[in-house]
Enzyme design. Structure first.
Site, PDB file in Angstrom:
ATOM      1  CB  SER A 270      -0.869   0.005   1.261  1.00 27.83           C
ATOM      2  OG  SER A 270      -1.482   1.269   1.455  1.00 27.83           O
TER       3      SER A 270
ATOM      4  CE1 TYR B 278      -3.811  -2.033   5.609  1.00 29.37           C
ATOM      5  CE2 TYR B 278      -3.300   0.217   4.956  1.00 29.37           C
ATOM      6  CZ  TYR B 278      -3.680  -1.075   4.624  1.00 29.37           C
ATOM      7  OH  TYR B 278      -3.916  -1.410   3.305  1.00 29.37           O
TER       8      TYR B 278
HETATM    9  P1  NDP Z   1     -11.687  -5.958   0.987  1.00 31.38           P
HETATM   10  O1  NDP Z   1     -12.080  -5.712   2.399  1.00 31.38           O
HETATM   11  O2  NDP Z   1     -12.700  -5.710  -0.090  1.00 31.38           O
HETATM   12  O3  NDP Z   1     -11.168  -7.454   0.810  1.00 31.38           O
HETATM   13  C1  NDP Z   1     -10.314  -8.047   1.744  1.00 31.38           C
HETATM   14  C2  NDP Z   1     -10.272  -9.547   1.489  1.00 31.38           C
HETATM   15  O4  NDP Z   1      -9.371 -10.120   2.443  1.00 31.38           O
HETATM   16  C3  NDP Z   1     -11.622 -10.213   1.671  1.00 31.38           C
HETATM   17  O5  NDP Z   1     -11.818 -11.176   0.645  1.00 31.38           O
HETATM   18  C4  NDP Z   1     -11.496 -10.924   3.007  1.00 31.38           C
HETATM   19  O6  NDP Z   1     -12.230 -12.137   2.993  1.00 31.38           O
HETATM   20  C5  NDP Z   1      -9.994 -11.241   3.040  1.00 31.38           C
HETATM   21  N1  NDP Z   1      -9.508 -11.461   4.402  1.00 31.38           N
HETATM   22  C6  NDP Z   1      -9.434 -10.564   5.412  1.00 31.38           C
HETATM   23  N2  NDP Z   1      -8.991 -11.170   6.535  1.00 31.38           N
HETATM   24  C7  NDP Z   1      -8.790 -12.479   6.213  1.00 31.38           C
HETATM   25  C8  NDP Z   1      -8.353 -13.611   6.940  1.00 31.38           C
HETATM   26  N3  NDP Z   1      -8.032 -13.538   8.242  1.00 31.38           N
HETATM   27  N4  NDP Z   1      -8.274 -14.802   6.297  1.00 31.38           N
HETATM   28  C9  NDP Z   1      -8.598 -14.890   4.990  1.00 31.38           C
HETATM   29  N5  NDP Z   1      -9.027 -13.858   4.247  1.00 31.38           N
HETATM   30  C10 NDP Z   1      -9.124 -12.667   4.859  1.00 31.38           C
HETATM   31  O7  NDP Z   1     -10.370  -5.069   0.751  1.00 31.38           O
HETATM   32  P2  NDP Z   1      -9.543  -4.733  -0.588  1.00 31.38           P
HETATM   33  O8  NDP Z   1      -9.889  -5.657  -1.674  1.00 31.38           O
HETATM   34  O9  NDP Z   1      -9.645  -3.285  -0.835  1.00 31.38           O
HETATM   35  O10 NDP Z   1      -8.067  -5.003  -0.053  1.00 31.38           O
HETATM   36  C11 NDP Z   1      -7.285  -6.101  -0.456  1.00 31.38           C
HETATM   37  C12 NDP Z   1      -5.849  -5.856  -0.060  1.00 31.38           C
HETATM   38  O11 NDP Z   1      -5.379  -4.648  -0.640  1.00 31.38           O
HETATM   39  C13 NDP Z   1      -5.602  -5.718   1.438  1.00 31.38           C
HETATM   40  O12 NDP Z   1      -4.385  -6.345   1.752  1.00 31.38           O
HETATM   41  C14 NDP Z   1      -5.507  -4.209   1.635  1.00 31.38           C
HETATM   42  O13 NDP Z   1      -4.702  -3.871   2.767  1.00 31.38           O
HETATM   43  C15 NDP Z   1      -4.834  -3.801   0.352  1.00 31.38           C
HETATM   44  N6  NDP Z   1      -5.045  -2.413  -0.053  1.00 31.38           N
HETATM   45  C16 NDP Z   1      -6.295  -1.859  -0.140  1.00 31.38           C
HETATM   46  C17 NDP Z   1      -6.445  -0.541  -0.541  1.00 31.38           C
HETATM   47  C18 NDP Z   1      -7.763   0.120  -0.619  1.00 31.38           C
HETATM   48  O14 NDP Z   1      -7.812   1.364  -0.628  1.00 31.38           O
HETATM   49  N7  NDP Z   1      -8.877  -0.596  -0.728  1.00 31.38           N
HETATM   50  C19 NDP Z   1      -5.290   0.250  -0.943  1.00 31.38           C
HETATM   51  C20 NDP Z   1      -4.023  -0.422  -0.778  1.00 31.38           C
HETATM   52  C21 NDP Z   1      -3.926  -1.705  -0.385  1.00 31.38           C
HETATM   53  P3  NDP Z   1     -13.079 -12.726   4.220  1.00 31.38           P
HETATM   54  O15 NDP Z   1     -13.561 -11.575   5.046  1.00 31.38           O
HETATM   55  O16 NDP Z   1     -14.170 -13.496   3.544  1.00 31.38           O
HETATM   56  O17 NDP Z   1     -12.123 -13.625   4.917  1.00 31.38           O
HETATM   57  C1  8X3 Z   2      -5.064   1.620   1.924  1.00 30.92           C
HETATM   58  C2  8X3 Z   2      -4.775   2.902   1.211  1.00 30.92           C
HETATM   59  O1  8X3 Z   2      -4.633   5.416   1.420  1.00 30.92           O
HETATM   60  O2  8X3 Z   2      -6.218   4.225   2.880  1.00 30.92           O
HETATM   61  O3  8X3 Z   2      -3.963   0.792   1.880  1.00 30.92           O
HETATM   62  O4  8X3 Z   2      -3.853   4.037   3.325  1.00 30.92           O
HETATM   63  S1  8X3 Z   2      -4.877   4.195   2.268  1.00 30.92           S
END
Ligand code: NDP
Ligand code: 8X3
Length: 253
Positions: free
Chosen positions: A139, A152
């Site tokens: 991120s 985070y």
């Molecule tokens: P979502 O919340 O939409 O998706 C997160 C996914 O992770 C879900 O499918 C969830 O599935 C899974 N997950 C969470 N905890 C667990 C666990 N303990 N075991 C297995 N699966 C798990 O978030 P995003 O798609 O936006 O984020 C995906 C990744 O990208 C993350 O690592 C996030 O930190 C990163 N990210 C996101 C950004 C954003 O702005 N959205 C920006 C930068 C990075 P379930 O709950 O069914 O287990």
């Molecule tokens: C999540 C992106 O900008 O919320 O990884 O930190 S931000």
């Protein structure tokens, strides 16, 4: 030979969009997540196009991960790609008022879960060799500090450095490693971060035109389908309407 991608966290956001993107291109899928109903519904839908294996497993549970990966069918003895996507942020209150359980959950998921998945799948990626690849979801929070990012951002800084270090150890295997570092992207991420508070979710994205999960899925697909001699080391992607703020200065009265 059909390519296969293992995607963690495919029940929403980037992971789900990624599953759809790779299915569209004819790849076999191994998809994971804890919400079994969503996982099975996605698997059923996409299995009309490609082979899909859903694994309902919590990435924090090392034994369950060992069992799930250890019992993969023989057709998955080699893997083309791993997308280490499962992860979350919990809250953005200042550090002194944070819940230590939330900090632990972020460390267990974003760091330890990613490590279990990576280590357990490395032999299958190395068996594939040239052209295989790992995309880790870092991120912008792993590079730039902002208030409330504390643990985070710390977990994502770990993911960045681990990805670069892993590249060194995989020299000669042909396996590529990328740290993909998105900025603000609209997904359930913010509902999870704010404990399901829809008003805070809406306020986060209001007027921004944030990235969408499809944008990130397209980027991951692009990274993993580059010619085999190319390694994208780190890639930062932000919405045009997001940039950096200046230093905070505390002035004494
Ligand atoms: P979502 O919340 O939409 O998706 C997160 C996914 O992770 C879900 O499918 C969830 O599935 C899974 N997950 C969470 N905890 C667990 C666990 N303990 N075991 C297995 N699966 C798990 O978030 P995003 O798609 O936006 O984020 C995906 C990744 O990208 C993350 O690592 C996030 O930190 C990163 N990210 C996101 C950004 C954003 O702005 N959205 C920006 C930068 C990075 P379930 O709950 O069914 O287990
Ligand atoms: C999540 C992106 O900008 O919320 O990884 O930190 S931000």
């Amino acid at each position: 030979m059909t390519s296969t991608v293992f995607i963690t966290g495919a029940t929403s956001g980037f992971g789900e969009a990624c599953a759809r993107r790779f299915a569209e291109a004819g790849w076999s899928l191994i998809i994971t997540g804890r919400r079994e109903d969503r996982l099975n519904a996605l698997a059923q839908e996409l299995s009309a196009k490609v082979d899909v294996l859903p694994l309902a497993v919590d990435v924090r549970d090392r034994k369950a991960m060992e069992a799930a990966i250890g019992s993969l069918p023989a057709q998955f003895s080699t893997l083309t790609a791993l997308v280490n996507n499962a992860g979350l942020a919990l809250g953005n209150d200042p550090a002194p008022s944070c819940d230590l359980d939330d900090w632990e959950t972020m460390v267990d998921t974003n760091i330890k879960g990613l490590l279990y998945t990576t280590r357990l799948l490395l032999p299958r990626l190395i068996a594939h060799g040239r052209g295989a690849g790992i995309v880790n979801l870092g991120s912008v929070a792993g590079s730039y500090p902002y208030p409330g990012s504390h643990v985070y951002g710390g977990t994502k800084a770990f993911v960045k450095q681990f990805s670069l270090n892993l590249r060194c150890d995989l020299q000669g295997t042909g396996v590529r490693v990328t740290d993909l570092e998105p900025g603000m992207c609209e997904s359930e991420f913010s509902l999870v971060r704010f404990g399901g508070d829809k008003a805070r979710y809406d306020a986060t994205y209001a007027g921004v035109e944030p990235l969408q999960p499809q944008d990130i899925a397209d980027t991951i697909y692009w990274i993993l389908t580059q010619p085999a001699h190319i390694n994208v080391n780190r890639l930062e992607v932000m919405p045009v309407n997001q940039a950096w703020a200046g230093f905070a200065v505390n002035r004494q009265k």
